[in-house]
Design a protein around this motif. Structure first.
Motif, short mmCIF file in Angstrom:
data_model
loop_
_atom_site.label_atom_id
_atom_site.label_comp_id
_atom_site.label_asym_id
_atom_site.label_seq_id
_atom_site.Cartn_x
_atom_site.Cartn_y
_atom_site.Cartn_z
N ALA A 215 0.83 -1.20 0.00
CA ALA A 215 0.00 0.00 0.00
C ALA A 215 0.87 1.25 0.00
CB ALA A 215 -0.94 -0.01 1.21
N LEU B 207 -7.81 1.86 3.92
CA LEU B 207 -8.23 1.19 2.69
C LEU B 207 -7.73 -0.24 2.58
CD1 LEU B 207 -7.48 4.21 0.34
CD2 LEU B 207 -9.74 3.42 1.03
N VAL B 208 -6.63 -0.55 3.25
CA VAL B 208 -6.01 -1.87 3.06
C VAL B 208 -5.96 -2.68 4.36
CG1 VAL B 208 -3.91 -3.08 2.36
CG2 VAL B 208 -4.68 -1.09 1.06
N PRO C 85 -9.75 -2.95 6.68
CA PRO C 85 -10.77 -3.85 6.12
C PRO C 85 -10.40 -5.32 6.31
CG PRO C 85 -10.26 -2.10 4.56
CD PRO C 85 -9.28 -1.97 5.68
N GLN C 86 -9.10 -5.64 6.25
CA GLN C 86 -8.68 -7.03 6.46
C GLN C 86 -8.64 -7.36 7.94
OE1 GLN C 86 -5.39 -8.48 4.00
NE2 GLN C 86 -5.44 -6.56 2.88
#
Lengths: 214, 242
Positions: free
Chosen positions: A118, A131-132, A135-136
């Motif tokens: 990222a 964004l990366v 969410p995970q």
């Protein structure tokens, strides 16, 4: 059984208040948890320290003490809020500390390469996180967050001690009038169990739907 | 395009890079080879500051590499990076992996980013995989998607950190083909690899590293035919004897 059917209105009002307290404070706890977890993994030392201080202070004092302190202490310093609002905010902040720790463990479980990729794309730290990484991370901690949701539901009963007439307080009032503690509190207990079961189902469904293929 | 001067990097009491100088001209393909632990990956990761060097200077396209923050993020957007373990975003489809950077960093519209992403996926030969999640692709397909993701940012330079080392042997070729195509199109590339065939055929210059130092550098023809140092000779004897 009459003792329950005669007081359905009180039980119903209490149950509604418990559900309201739980959902509002849970939403607040998740928001606080995300923010505090983000602070705890920040590259800025001061922010990391602030996140850690939040968790340590909130977790290491019993919720009941926080509730009593807020309800009686805040008016002393000029903050006047309703009992329900005060209870929601206090429970949200308290459970937020636990949510933050669960979310942080999720962040740590995301492979380091994800953040590197990222950042290599030119995303800022905040963008990478939002964004990366998050969410995970959130998908891997659905189960512990489900446990925190149930813990939040159970902890709303403490609001009874500071005058919020939620399910436990309602049951207690009915018992003062009827003196049938077994029927009354078993009923309240079954209601709590039913609500917990709903959380359990939601957690399981979310976990299956959102699982990440690696 | 890239100028490195006096780069030092230590991990604890282990020296990873010792006084490394490196110049990469625009359009040049530099292949960095050397034994494991020679510091070649660390050098590659220092070039976009995924590792912070202890001292030394790195300039990319004339500008000194900023230490952190937004300026560093802007510079990284111009430097594409391909990792050994692909590092595609697991929770996003292949197409979303390619559009994330252009929309969030470059400010491209979604439609424009998707159009370019599909073009790039076609170019690396996986246009029909756009809607899948990374885990549904083979290793070779994932690495080609990762190359496309880096290209979607329209980088000035591409860094490859052992791009084929995690692949099954039959998938190495498809990734090297994409890289060879890129080199032919004039992309400036720094490639850390163990693929001697690629170094021989595609590199403009080979840099041989050992023990954190650049030991030898030269054209592939010179280097592979007559290495000047014992360490390079020794290394080549080991890797080329099979």
């Amino acid at each position: 059984m009459n003792v329950i059917t005669d007081h359905l209105a009180e039980f119903g009002d209490g149950l509604l208040l418990t559900v309201g307290l739980t959902l509002l404070s849970l939403a607040g706890a998740l928001a606080a948890g995300v923010v505090v977890a983000a602070l705890r993994v920040s590259p800025v030392r001061v922010l990391r320290a602030a996140g850690m201080a939040y968790v340590e202070v909130l977790q290491n004092v019993p919720l009941l003490v926080w509730l009593v302190l807020a309800v009686f202490g805040l008016p002393e310093v000029g903050v006047i809020a309703g009992l329900f609002t005060t209870a929601v905010v206090v429970i949200a902040l308290y459970q937020g500390a636990y949510a933050a720790e669960a979310i942080r463990s999720g962040i740590n479980a995301v492979p380091a390469g994800q953040g590197e990729a990222a950042r290599a794309l030119g995303l800022t730290f905040t963008q990478s996180l939002r964004l990366v990484i998050l969410p995970q991370a959130l998908r891997t901690v659905i189960q512990p967050l489900g446990n925190i949701a149930i813990m939040t539901l159970m902890n709303t009963a403490l609001a009874a001690a500071v005058g919020v007439v939620e399910l436990t307080a309602a049951a207690n009032r009915v018992n003062l009038a009827e003196a049938q503690p077994i029927w009354i509190f078993v009923t309240a207990g079954l209601a709590y169990m039913a609500l917990s079961a709903v959380f359990g189902l939601v957690t399981g469904t979310l976990e299956r739907r959102l699982a990440i293929l690696r | 395009m890239i100028a490195v001067r006096g780069l030092h990097k230590r991990f604890g009491d282990q020296t990873a890079l010792r006084d490394v100088d490196l110049d990469v001209a625009r359009g040049e393909v530099v292949v960095v080879i050397g034994p494991s632990g020679s510091g070649k990956s660390t050098l590659c990761r220092c070039l976009n500051r995924l590792e912070t060097p202890d001292s030394g200077e790195i300039r990319v396209d004339g500008a000194a590499l900023p230490a952190e923050g937004r300026a560093l993020a802007r510079l990284r957007a111009d430097v594409g990076m391909v990792f050994q373990s692909f590092n595609l975003f697991h929770h996003k489809t292949v197409l979303e992996n390619l559009t994330l950077g252009p929309t969030k960093v470059r400010g491209d519209s979604r439609a424009e980013a998707e159009r370019r992403a599909r073009e790039l996926l076609d170019r690396v030969g996986i246009g029909d995989q756009a809607g899948k999640l990374p885990a549904q692709l083979s290793g070779g397909q994932q690495q080609r998607a990762a190359i496309a993701r880096a290209l979607a940012m329209r980088p000035k330079v591409m860094l490859f950190d052992e791009p084929t080392s995690a692949l099954d042997p039959e998938m190495v070729g498809e990734v090297l083909d994409v890289m060879t195509g890129l080199a032919r199109d004039g992309m400036t590339m720094v490639v850390v690899t163990h693929e001697m065939g690629f170094a021989r055929q595609v590199a403009d210059r080979v840099v041989f590293m050992a023990d954190g130092e650049v030991v030898e550098t030269g054209t592939p023809a010179e280097f592979f035919a007559s290495p000047a140092t014992d360490r390079a000779r020794d290394f080549l004897a080991k890797v080329l004897s099979h």
